[in-house]
Enzyme design. Structure first.
Site, short mmCIF file in Angstrom:
data_model
loop_
_atom_site.label_atom_id
_atom_site.label_comp_id
_atom_site.label_asym_id
_atom_site.label_seq_id
_atom_site.Cartn_x
_atom_site.Cartn_y
_atom_site.Cartn_z
N ASN A 197 -2.28 2.00 5.58
CA ASN A 197 -1.33 0.97 5.16
C ASN A 197 -1.03 0.14 6.39
O ASN A 197 -0.62 0.67 7.41
CB ASN A 197 -0.05 1.66 4.64
CG ASN A 197 1.08 0.69 4.40
OD1 ASN A 197 0.86 -0.53 4.30
ND2 ASN A 197 2.29 1.20 4.32
N GLY A 198 -1.28 -1.18 6.30
CA GLY A 198 -1.02 -2.04 7.46
C GLY A 198 -2.22 -2.92 7.74
O GLY A 198 -3.12 -3.05 6.90
N HIS A 245 17.02 -36.77 -4.56
CA HIS A 245 16.08 -37.17 -3.51
C HIS A 245 14.67 -36.66 -3.77
O HIS A 245 13.92 -36.43 -2.83
CB HIS A 245 16.60 -36.70 -2.16
CG HIS A 245 17.97 -37.21 -1.87
ND1 HIS A 245 18.21 -38.54 -1.58
CD2 HIS A 245 19.18 -36.61 -1.89
CE1 HIS A 245 19.52 -38.71 -1.41
NE2 HIS A 245 20.11 -37.55 -1.59
N LYS A 283 13.14 -15.47 -9.28
CA LYS A 283 12.95 -14.44 -10.32
C LYS A 283 11.99 -14.93 -11.38
O LYS A 283 11.09 -14.22 -11.79
CB LYS A 283 14.28 -14.06 -11.00
CG LYS A 283 15.24 -13.21 -10.21
CD LYS A 283 14.80 -11.80 -9.96
CE LYS A 283 13.99 -11.66 -8.72
NZ LYS A 283 14.53 -11.59 -7.44
N TRP A 309 -2.67 -2.84 -1.82
CA TRP A 309 -2.33 -4.26 -1.93
C TRP A 309 -3.27 -4.95 -0.94
O TRP A 309 -3.12 -4.79 0.26
CB TRP A 309 -0.86 -4.47 -1.55
CG TRP A 309 -0.37 -5.86 -1.77
CD1 TRP A 309 0.19 -6.37 -2.91
CD2 TRP A 309 -0.35 -6.94 -0.82
NE1 TRP A 309 0.52 -7.68 -2.72
CE2 TRP A 309 0.21 -8.06 -1.46
CE3 TRP A 309 -0.77 -7.07 0.51
CZ2 TRP A 309 0.38 -9.28 -0.82
CZ3 TRP A 309 -0.61 -8.29 1.15
CH2 TRP A 309 -0.03 -9.38 0.48
N GLU A 323 8.36 -15.11 -10.06
CA GLU A 323 7.81 -13.77 -9.80
C GLU A 323 7.40 -13.06 -11.09
O GLU A 323 6.36 -12.43 -11.15
CB GLU A 323 8.89 -12.87 -9.15
CG GLU A 323 9.14 -13.11 -7.69
CD GLU A 323 10.25 -12.20 -7.16
OE1 GLU A 323 10.03 -11.53 -6.16
OE2 GLU A 323 11.36 -12.17 -7.76
N ARG A 348 4.37 -0.55 -4.55
CA ARG A 348 4.00 -1.03 -3.22
C ARG A 348 2.67 -1.81 -3.23
O ARG A 348 2.32 -2.46 -2.25
CB ARG A 348 3.85 0.15 -2.25
CG ARG A 348 5.09 0.99 -2.13
CD ARG A 348 4.84 2.12 -1.17
NE ARG A 348 4.60 1.60 0.16
CZ ARG A 348 5.53 1.33 1.04
NH1 ARG A 348 6.79 1.53 0.74
NH2 ARG A 348 5.23 0.86 2.23
N LYS A 373 6.41 -4.65 -3.44
CA LYS A 373 7.83 -4.43 -3.21
C LYS A 373 8.16 -4.43 -1.74
O LYS A 373 9.15 -4.96 -1.29
CB LYS A 373 8.20 -3.08 -3.84
CG LYS A 373 9.65 -2.72 -3.71
CD LYS A 373 10.40 -3.28 -4.87
CE LYS A 373 11.89 -3.24 -4.69
NZ LYS A 373 12.48 -4.46 -5.23
N GLU A 381 17.54 -18.12 -6.13
CA GLU A 381 17.20 -16.77 -6.56
C GLU A 381 16.75 -16.76 -8.03
O GLU A 381 15.81 -16.06 -8.40
CB GLU A 381 18.41 -15.85 -6.34
CG GLU A 381 18.26 -14.41 -6.82
CD GLU A 381 17.12 -13.63 -6.17
OE1 GLU A 381 16.51 -14.13 -5.20
OE2 GLU A 381 16.81 -12.53 -6.66
N CYS A 424 0.84 -1.19 0.00
CA CYS A 424 0.00 0.00 0.00
C CYS A 424 0.88 1.24 0.00
O CYS A 424 1.82 1.35 0.77
CB CYS A 424 -0.95 0.08 1.18
SG CYS A 424 -2.13 -1.26 1.23
C1 G6P Z 1 9.10 -8.61 -1.25
C2 G6P Z 1 9.78 -8.15 -2.52
C3 G6P Z 1 11.07 -8.93 -2.72
C4 G6P Z 1 11.96 -8.79 -1.49
C5 G6P Z 1 11.24 -9.18 -0.21
C6 G6P Z 1 12.04 -8.79 1.02
O1 G6P Z 1 8.66 -9.91 -1.40
O2 G6P Z 1 8.93 -8.34 -3.63
O3 G6P Z 1 11.74 -8.43 -3.85
O4 G6P Z 1 13.09 -9.58 -1.65
O5 G6P Z 1 9.99 -8.50 -0.13
O6 G6P Z 1 12.09 -7.40 1.09
P1 G6P Z 1 13.22 -6.55 1.76
O7 G6P Z 1 12.85 -5.13 1.42
O8 G6P Z 1 13.15 -6.81 3.23
O9 G6P Z 1 14.52 -6.95 1.18
#
Ligand code: G6P
Length: 611
Positions: free
Chosen positions: A99-100, A507, A488, A73, A491, A27, A606, A484, A2
């Site tokens: 927000n929250g 396994h 990616k 969000w 996502e 956000r 984000k 990672e 948000c």
């Molecule tokens: C969200 C974002 C990710 C990020 C994660 C942790 O899921 O989409 O890209 O890695 O939060 O966020 P931070 O700001 O704590 O690294």
């Protein structure tokens, strides 16, 4: 999670708020809305992206000098016009954005329903707003007092911002656990979840702390605590340029941020690493070196991509510093009853510095006497302020929802911290120390070299865009890179992808392998190279489609793989900073080939400020 923007002053509020919401869309982007206040209070909201709100408001009366805006969000209630913020109070006199999460909203809602209130939305926000209005009615008090009383009953995290039709010269805001920045202009004030909507107008900001209330007029800012005592605002200068939050000619923020990595890694090393003299300068480490070198254990706490950086750091710290390391998902750690000793050092990694789970996990560890070292990107963020010491990653604003440049910057910082501690503890010999410093110094240039493969990766990626699944495998330092890479891909392209240690695939995941499954090996030249070559053979023997990230001079794997992507060779300890780059590009181009909104993938946000 948000985004919040608000304005009060002589300018037209609506265009300014709209622009700010677009900057904050990373956000959350499932609905948005504005409340504009002149003589009357108008609330407009719309499901979908901010552009849809904008379109729906063409021709509407949007003239106002005070207003609040929100991009959502969803937490309570599906994304819809009805559940979008701002919400209006029962009387229509108040409007609020939030927000929250209000955890005890159900209880408050029941109390209000018994009093005859009904609700237009499914949100916790509307409950809190009516709770405030009800307090005002019963106590015959002003809005500020009612907010204060209400917040004393609220359990959860919030930033709330309110407008009152009867007081068009005032905006009231409060914070606990979610970020809030006030911009101070000349005869005007701005409010936002981060500085990006503000930067264009002023560089003077105040970061609001938990349990603080801000009363804003065009020419006055009053900060108070929930006990109604005034607090002197601590004004800081923003060290951020507008260009840093714009796309700069790239089609997407994600691509821009991938391509920024040579500079961001360089910025991260700049002023810290002197490879020739063999010196690393990091005040946050130096000032606390006794604590760090004597740590009995390190616990790394993070979420998402930052957690993957933590996994790489585990390998690095154990190798160089001989300190046992545990890497924890913040969301699990905070709800366990973890054993924390006095000599434990917590390393909290976070791009945003606002991730709710990481914040609470740190608070928990802090209460039990742990020393907190923050590795954070956003200057002045909550985690940066909660930490006893820290090192910023200096990657600049990361706007693409999928993290890229923050990851490589985190690795650079964590490597330097480990090298400094190892030197101090004498757990690294001088030759290796000097070699690693010299290699680290070359990483920005090698990252630039790795990016030259972008066009060929684009072609290659199109061949995998129609697949439903992918398996990512790596060993050693490249195992977290496999995780990672898989993250990616899922996502950005919504292709189901799993990361696994290459040897562990026997396994379980090997059961998935057939001629349709792409198996992406992260197999740069390192001490595990022969072993991973054997793993590739095992996949080939089952007709899996092998794609590999390899070192430029590798002559073995190209003969075995259907496709490969190369990166310059470096020490294996530093390899993740390079081997992740082709995987970022691979995911990006697959996402593009599939027509996905790569900067704003569905359901993601984000900055995750809810638990
Ligand atoms: C969200 C974002 C990710 C990020 C994660 C942790 O899921 O989409 O890209 O890695 O939060 O966020 P931070 O700001 O704590 O690294």
């Amino acid at each position: 999670m948000c985004g919040i923007v608000a304005y009060i002053g002589p300018r037209e509020a609506y265009p300014l708020i709209l622009k700010g919401l677009k900057r904050l869309e990373y956000r959350g982007y499932d609905s948005s809305g504005v409340a504009l206040l002149n003589d009357d209070l108008r609330v407009y909201k719309k499901k979908g992206k901010v552009a849809e709100l904008e379109e729906s408001l063409v021709g509407q009366d949007v003239h106002a000098h005070a207003g609040i805006g929100h991009t959502r969000w969803a937490t309570h209630g599906e994304p819809s016009d009805r559940n979008a913020h701002p919400h209006s109070s029962a009387s229509g006199r108040l409007a609020m954005i939030h927000n929250g999460i209000i955890e005890n909203y159900a209880q408050l809602k029941n109390e209000l329903i018994k009093k005859g209130y009904s609700f237009q939305s499914d949100t916790d926000t509307e409950v809190l707003l009516n709770f405030v209005e009800d307090i005002q009615k019963n106590n015959n008090c002003g809005l500020e007092e009612a907010v204060r009383i209400a917040l004393r009953r609220v359990v959860g995290a919030y930033v709330i911002v309110l407008l009152d039709k009867d007081h068009p010269d005032t905006i009231i805001a409060a914070r606990k656990g979610s970020p809030l920045v006030i911009g101070i202009g000349k005869g005007e004030h701005f409010l936002a979840s981060d500085a990006s909507p503000i930067i264009e107008y002023t560089k003077e900001v105040v970061y609001v702390n938990d349990y603080e209330l801000a009363i804003l007029k065009a020419d006055e800012l009053i900060l108070k605590n929930l006990g109604n005592e005034k607090i002197t605002p601590f004004i800081q200068k923003l060290d951020l340029e507008l260009a840093a939050i714009e796309k700069g000619g790239f089609e997407h923020f994600m691509l821009k941020e991938i391509f920024e990595q040579p500079e961001t890694i360089f910025d991260c090393l700049r002023g810290r690493l002197d490879a020739e003299k063999g010196i690393i300068t990091m005040a946050g480490v130096e000032n606390n070196i006794e604590k760090l070198r004597n740590a009995d254990r390190m616990i790394i706490i993070a979420c998402g991509t930052s957690w993957h950086a933590g996994l790489v750091a585990e390998y690095i710290f154990e190798e160089l510093c001989r300190i046992p390391v545990e890497v924890e998902y913040a969301s699990e750690f905070r709800y366990r009853n973890p054993v924390i000793h006095n000599g434990d050092v917590i390393i909290a990694i976070s791009q945003s510095g606002e991730t709710a789970d990481t914040i609470v996990a740190i608070e928990k560890a802090k209460e039990q006497g742990a020393f907190i070292m923050g590795v954070v990107n956003v200057v002045g963020s909550s985690i940066a302020r909660l930490s006893h010491a820290g090192a910023y990653t200096h990657a600049g604003p990361e706007i693409g929802v999928a993290s890229t440049k923050a990851f490589t910057a985190q690795l650079a910082v964590l490597t330097m911290i480990a090298l400094k501690i190892a030197k101090e503890k004498d757990t690294i010999d001088q030759t290796r120390y000097m070699h690693l410093l010299a290699e680290l110094h070359t990483i920005p240039e090698k990252a630039r070299e790795a990016l030259k493969a972008a066009d060929s990766i684009k072609k290659l990626a199109s061949r995998y865009a129609n697949d439903a699944n992918a398996l990512y495998l790596g060993r050693g330092y490249n195992f977290p890179v496999a995780l990672e890479g898989a993250l990616k891909l899922k996502e950005i392209s919504y292709i189901h992808a799993e990361g696994y240690p290459a040897a562990e695939m026997k396994h379980g995941p090997i059961a998935l392998v057939d001629e349709t499954l792409p198996v992406i090996f992260v197999a740069t030249r390192d001490s595990y190279h022969d072993k991973i070559v054997s793993n590739i053979q095992e996949i080939r023997a089952r007709k899996g489609r092998v794609v590999a990230v390899i070192s430029q001079d590798d002559e073995v794997i190209p003969k075995m793989a259907e496709d490969y992507m190369t990166v310059p060779e470096t020490d294996e300890l530093l390899a993740p900073m390079l081997s992740v780059i082709p995987l970022q590009l691979f995911a990006y181009y697959i996402g593009i080939a599939k027509g996905c909104d790569v900067d704003k993938p569905r359901n993601l946000a984000k900055s995750v400020t809810v638990e």
